[in-house]
Design a protein around this motif. Structure first.
Motif, PDB file in Angstrom:
ATOM      1  N   ASP A  33       0.862  -1.243   0.080  1.00  0.00           N
ATOM      2  CA  ASP A  33       0.098   0.173  -0.015  1.00  0.00           C
ATOM      3  C   ASP A  33       0.879   1.218   0.130  1.00  0.00           C
ATOM      4  O   ASP A  33       0.374   2.363   0.369  1.00  0.00           O
ATOM      5  N   PHE A  34       2.060   1.212  -0.291  1.00  0.00           N
ATOM      6  CA  PHE A  34       2.796   2.313  -0.584  1.00  0.00           C
ATOM      7  C   PHE A  34       2.270   3.440  -1.371  1.00  0.00           C
ATOM      8  O   PHE A  34       2.116   3.027  -2.555  1.00  0.00           O
ATOM      9  N   GLN A  35       2.343   4.569  -1.183  1.00  0.00           N
ATOM     10  CA  GLN A  35       1.637   5.626  -2.007  1.00  0.00           C
ATOM     11  C   GLN A  35       2.655   6.993  -1.952  1.00  0.00           C
ATOM     12  O   GLN A  35       3.649   6.982  -1.218  1.00  0.00           O
ATOM     13  N   ILE A  36       2.263   7.762  -2.742  1.00  0.00           N
ATOM     14  CA  ILE A  36       3.119   8.897  -2.830  1.00  0.00           C
ATOM     15  C   ILE A  36       3.184   9.608  -1.719  1.00  0.00           C
ATOM     16  O   ILE A  36       4.243  10.522  -1.302  1.00  0.00           O
ATOM     17  N   MET A  37       1.855   9.811  -0.967  1.00  0.00           N
ATOM     18  CA  MET A  37       2.063  10.727   0.422  1.00  0.00           C
ATOM     19  C   MET A  37       3.129  10.160   1.179  1.00  0.00           C
ATOM     20  O   MET A  37       3.622  10.776   2.068  1.00  0.00           O
ATOM     21  N   ASP A  38       3.272   8.716   1.280  1.00  0.00           N
ATOM     22  CA  ASP A  38       4.275   7.965   2.169  1.00  0.00           C
ATOM     23  C   ASP A  38       5.649   8.335   1.703  1.00  0.00           C
ATOM     24  O   ASP A  38       6.594   8.615   2.719  1.00  0.00           O
ATOM     25  N   LEU A  39       5.925   8.513   0.287  1.00  0.00           N
ATOM     26  CA  LEU A  39       7.454   9.013   0.100  1.00  0.00           C
ATOM     27  C   LEU A  39       7.363  10.339   0.388  1.00  0.00           C
ATOM     28  O   LEU A  39       8.499  10.649   0.716  1.00  0.00           O
ATOM     29  N   ALA A  40       6.537  10.937   0.312  1.00  0.00           N
ATOM     30  CA  ALA A  40       6.757  12.418   0.472  1.00  0.00           C
ATOM     31  C   ALA A  40       6.887  12.693   1.976  1.00  0.00           C
ATOM     32  O   ALA A  40       7.881  13.782   2.327  1.00  0.00           O
ATOM     33  N   ALA A  41       6.399  11.911   2.727  1.00  0.00           N
ATOM     34  CA  ALA A  41       6.459  12.001   4.330  1.00  0.00           C
ATOM     35  C   ALA A  41       7.810  11.741   4.640  1.00  0.00           C
ATOM     36  O   ALA A  41       8.417  12.144   5.514  1.00  0.00           O
ATOM     37  N   LYS A  42       8.546  10.588   4.229  1.00  0.00           N
ATOM     38  CA  LYS A  42       9.814  10.089   4.296  1.00  0.00           C
ATOM     39  C   LYS A  42      10.964  11.090   3.857  1.00  0.00           C
ATOM     40  O   LYS A  42      11.657  11.208   4.639  1.00  0.00           O
ATOM     41  N   LEU A  43      10.432  11.757   2.894  1.00  0.00           N
ATOM     42  CA  LEU A  43      11.552  12.922   2.273  1.00  0.00           C
ATOM     43  C   LEU A  43      11.273  14.316   2.781  1.00  0.00           C
ATOM     44  O   LEU A  43      12.158  15.120   2.518  1.00  0.00           O
ATOM     45  N   ASN A  44      10.369  14.413   3.616  1.00  0.00           N
ATOM     46  CA  ASN A  44       9.691  15.769   4.220  1.00  0.00           C
ATOM     47  C   ASN A  44       9.426  16.666   2.969  1.00  0.00           C
ATOM     48  O   ASN A  44       9.966  17.712   3.086  1.00  0.00           O
ATOM     49  N   LEU A  45       9.038  16.412   2.017  1.00  0.00           N
ATOM     50  CA  LEU A  45       8.522  17.114   0.985  1.00  0.00           C
ATOM     51  C   LEU A  45       6.894  17.219   0.622  1.00  0.00           C
ATOM     52  O   LEU A  45       6.620  16.309   1.007  1.00  0.00           O
ATOM     53  N   PRO A  46       6.501  18.341   0.187  1.00  0.00           N
ATOM     54  CA  PRO A  46       4.938  18.339  -0.259  1.00  0.00           C
ATOM     55  C   PRO A  46       4.890  17.092  -1.515  1.00  0.00           C
ATOM     56  O   PRO A  46       5.651  16.915  -2.281  1.00  0.00           O
ATOM     57  N   ILE A  47       3.522  16.963  -1.334  1.00  0.00           N
ATOM     58  CA  ILE A  47       3.032  15.527  -2.177  1.00  0.00           C
ATOM     59  C   ILE A  47       3.377  16.195  -3.589  1.00  0.00           C
ATOM     60  O   ILE A  47       3.874  15.314  -4.481  1.00  0.00           O
ATOM     61  N   HIS A  48       2.993  17.437  -3.779  1.00  0.00           N
ATOM     62  CA  HIS A  48       2.800  17.943  -5.294  1.00  0.00           C
ATOM     63  C   HIS A  48       4.257  18.069  -5.779  1.00  0.00           C
ATOM     64  O   HIS A  48       4.482  18.020  -6.972  1.00  0.00           O
ATOM     65  N   HIS A  49       5.169  18.216  -5.015  1.00  0.00           N
ATOM     66  CA  HIS A  49       6.495  18.432  -5.526  1.00  0.00           C
ATOM     67  C   HIS A  49       7.234  17.021  -5.774  1.00  0.00           C
ATOM     68  O   HIS A  49       7.827  16.605  -6.946  1.00  0.00           O
ATOM     69  N   CYS A  50       6.979  15.936  -5.103  1.00  0.00           N
ATOM     70  CA  CYS A  50       7.359  14.580  -5.163  1.00  0.00           C
ATOM     71  C   CYS A  50       6.662  14.223  -6.654  1.00  0.00           C
ATOM     72  O   CYS A  50       7.346  13.471  -7.521  1.00  0.00           O
ATOM     73  N   SER A  51       5.426  14.578  -6.821  1.00  0.00           N
ATOM     74  CA  SER A  51       4.611  14.034  -7.823  1.00  0.00           C
ATOM     75  C   SER A  51       5.173  14.761  -9.408  1.00  0.00           C
ATOM     76  O   SER A  51       5.531  14.259 -10.200  1.00  0.00           O
ATOM     77  N   PHE A  52       5.696  16.312  -9.281  1.00  0.00           N
ATOM     78  CA  PHE A  52       6.150  16.853 -10.160  1.00  0.00           C
ATOM     79  C   PHE A  52       7.430  16.128 -10.606  1.00  0.00           C
ATOM     80  O   PHE A  52       7.895  16.409 -11.727  1.00  0.00           O
TER      81      PHE A  52
END
Length: 403
Positions: free
Chosen positions: A312-331
Motif C-alpha cells: 500500500d505504499f503511496q506517494i504521500m508516504d514517500l513525501a513524508a519520508k523525504l519531508n517534501l510536499p506531495i505535489h513536489h514529489c509528483s512533479f
C-alpha cells in the motif's frame, strides 16, 4: 457526586455512539468494524454497570451485569482479532478463529438462570464491585465458581494482549508485508491505548499485592478521563478519527468497489503524456539542480529501503519520508523521471520479480512471487509486466529460455 455521574454518563454515551456507528458502518472493512464495535461495547458495559452500582440499583445491576458478561469475555479475543485482521488485511474470520469465542460461549452458559442455580446476592455484588472492582468479585453470579471472574478473565486479558504485541512485532520485522504509514500509526496507537486500559484495569491487583490502599471510584474516574482525553487527541488526528473510528471517509483515497480500478480489473493501459509542460515547471520554481537532487533522493530511499515491496505504499508516504510536499514529489517523478508514480514504483516491483522469480520458480508460483514483489492484485501485476517487458510472464520466460 453529580459531576462524577455526568462524567461517567458522558463517557458511556460516547462509547455507545462509536460502537453503534461502527456496527452499522457501510464504509471501511466490515469485519474489522464489527470487532472494534464489540470492543467499544464491552468497555461501555463495564462503565455503565459501575454507574448502576453507584446508583444503588441492584435489580438493574443484575440484568445488565449478566447481559454484558459474555461481551467482557469476547472483548480480549475481538481486540486480538482486530489487530491481526488489520495486519493481514482480512475481511472475515477463519474457521479455526471461531475457537477464540469459546470463553464468551462459556460466559453465556454461566449467566443463564439455570433452574437449580442459586440466586446471587446482588446487593453484595454491587458492594464488591464498588469497593474492589470487577476482577475481585468473589461472589458466585452464575453456574461457574467465582474464580471464573477473578482468575480466568485477567489471565485471558494478559494472554491476548501479549499475543497482539507479538503479532505486530513479527510483522514489523517483515517490511515487505507491512502496511502504509497511516495504517501503521493507527494500529500502533490502538495497541498502545488498549495496553494502557488493560494494564490500568489490572492495577488493583498490583496495589493489593503491595498492600497499598486504594479507592475503586478513583479508577473509574481516571478511566473516564483517559477516554475523553484520547477522544480529544483523535479529534486532532483526522486520519484516526475519520479513517478508523468513524469510518466516514476512505482516508487512503483508494477506489471503491465498483469503480474502475486496475487493482481489480485487467484493462488496457493507455499511454499518457507524463512529461509536464514548461509552464508547470515554472509554477513550482524548481531549478534543474533541485529536480536532480530530489530525483536522486527518491531513487536512493526507494532502493535502499525497498519501499516498493510494501503493498500500500503511496506517494504521500514517500513525501513524508523525504519531508517534501506531495505535489513536489509528483512533479519531480513526472518531470525528471518521466513516469507517473504508479508506473515508477511498479517498475521497481517488476525488476524485483525478474531477479527473484528465476531463483524461486521451483518453490513459488508467478502470482505468489508478484505479491512478494509488492503487487496487491494479479491484474495490476500482469498489466505492469506487459508494459515493462512487452510480453506476458509465461511468454517472457519461454523466450528467455530459448536464447
Amino acid at each position: 457526586m453529580q459531576s462524577l455521574n455526568l462524567l461517567i454518563c458522558t463517557t458511556c454515551l460516547l462509547l455507545l455512539t462509536f460502537s453503534i456507528h461502527l456496527f452499522f458502518a457501510k464504509k471501511g472493512n466490515r469485519f474489522l468494524n464489527l470487532l472494534l464495535s464489540l470492543v467499544f461495547f464491552a468497555r461501555f458495559g463495564q462503565i455503565f454497570t459501575s454507574l448502576l452500582f453507584k446508583a444503588g440499583q441492584p435489580e438493574a445491576l443484575a440484568i445488565f451485569h449478566q447481559t454484558f458478561t459474555p461481551f467482557y469475555y469476547a472483548a480480549p479475543a475481538c481486540f486480538y482479532l482486530y489487530v491481526t485482521g488489520f495486519l493481514q488485511h482480512r475481511k472475515r474470520l477463519q474457521k479455526i478463529e471461531w475457537l477464540h469465542f469459546i470463553p464468551a460461549l462459556l460466559a453465556v452458559i454461566h449467566v443463564i438462570p439455570w433452574h437449580l442455580s442459586v440466586m446471587p446476592d446482588w446487593n453484595l455484588v454491587g458492594t464488591q464491585l464498588a469497593q474492589k472492582g470487577y476482577f475481585f468479585l468473589n461472589v458466585k453470579t452464575g453456574l461457574f465458581p467465582p474464580y471464573f471472574h477473578y482468575i480466568f478473565r485477567p489471565l485471558m486479558v494478559i494472554c491476548y494482549l501479549c499475543a497482539s504485541w507479538i503479532a505486530v512485532i513479527r510483522l514489523k520485522n517483515k517490511p515487505q508485508q507491512f502496511f502504509d504509514s497511516e495504517g501503521r500509526k493507527w494500529i500502533i496507537f490502538f495497541l498502545r491505548i488498549g495496553t494502557f486500559f488493560q494494564v490500568f484495569g489490572l492495577a488493583p491487583f498490583m496495589l493489593k499485592y503491595l498492600n497499598i490502599p486504594y479507592v475503586n471510584t478513583y479508577f473509574i474516574v481516571l478511566n473516564c478521563l483517559a477516554l475523553l482525553l484520547i477522544l480529544w487527541y483523535t479529534l486532532h488526528k483526522p486520519y484516526i478519527f475519520y479513517g478508523y473510528l468513524l469510518v466516514a471517509v476512505n482516508w487512503t483515497k483508494k477506489p471503491e468497489a465498483g469503480e474502475n480500478s486496475t487493482d481489480d480489473l485487467i484493462v488496457p493501459l493507455k499511454t499518457e503524456n507524463l512529461i509536464p509542460s514548461p509552464s508547470k515547471a515554472k509554477k513550482f520554481n524548481l531549478l534543474d539542480e533541485q529536480l536532480a537532487d530530489y530525483a536522486l533522493a527518491m531513487k536512493e530511499i526507494m532502493e535502499r529501503e525497498q519501499l516498493y515491496l510494501l503493498h500500500d505504499f503511496q506517494i504521500m508516504d514517500l513525501a513524508a519520508k523525504l519531508n517534501l510536499p506531495i505535489h513536489h514529489c509528483s512533479f519531480v517523478i513526472n518531470k525528471h523521471i518521466g513516469k507517473n508514480f504508479r508506473d515508477w514504483i511498479n517498475g521497481y516491483r517488476i525488476d524485483h520479480f525478474l531477479k527473484q522469480y528465476p531463483l524461486k520458480s521451483d518453490k513459488i508460483t508467478i502470482e505468489a512471487m508478484a505479491s512478494e514483489a509488492g503487487f496487491k492484485s494479479h491484474a495490476t501485476f500482469y498489466n505492469a509486466f506487459k508494459k515493462e517487458t512487452g510480453l506476458m510472464p509465461t511468454a517472457y520466460f519461454a523466450q528467455e529460455m530459448s536464447y
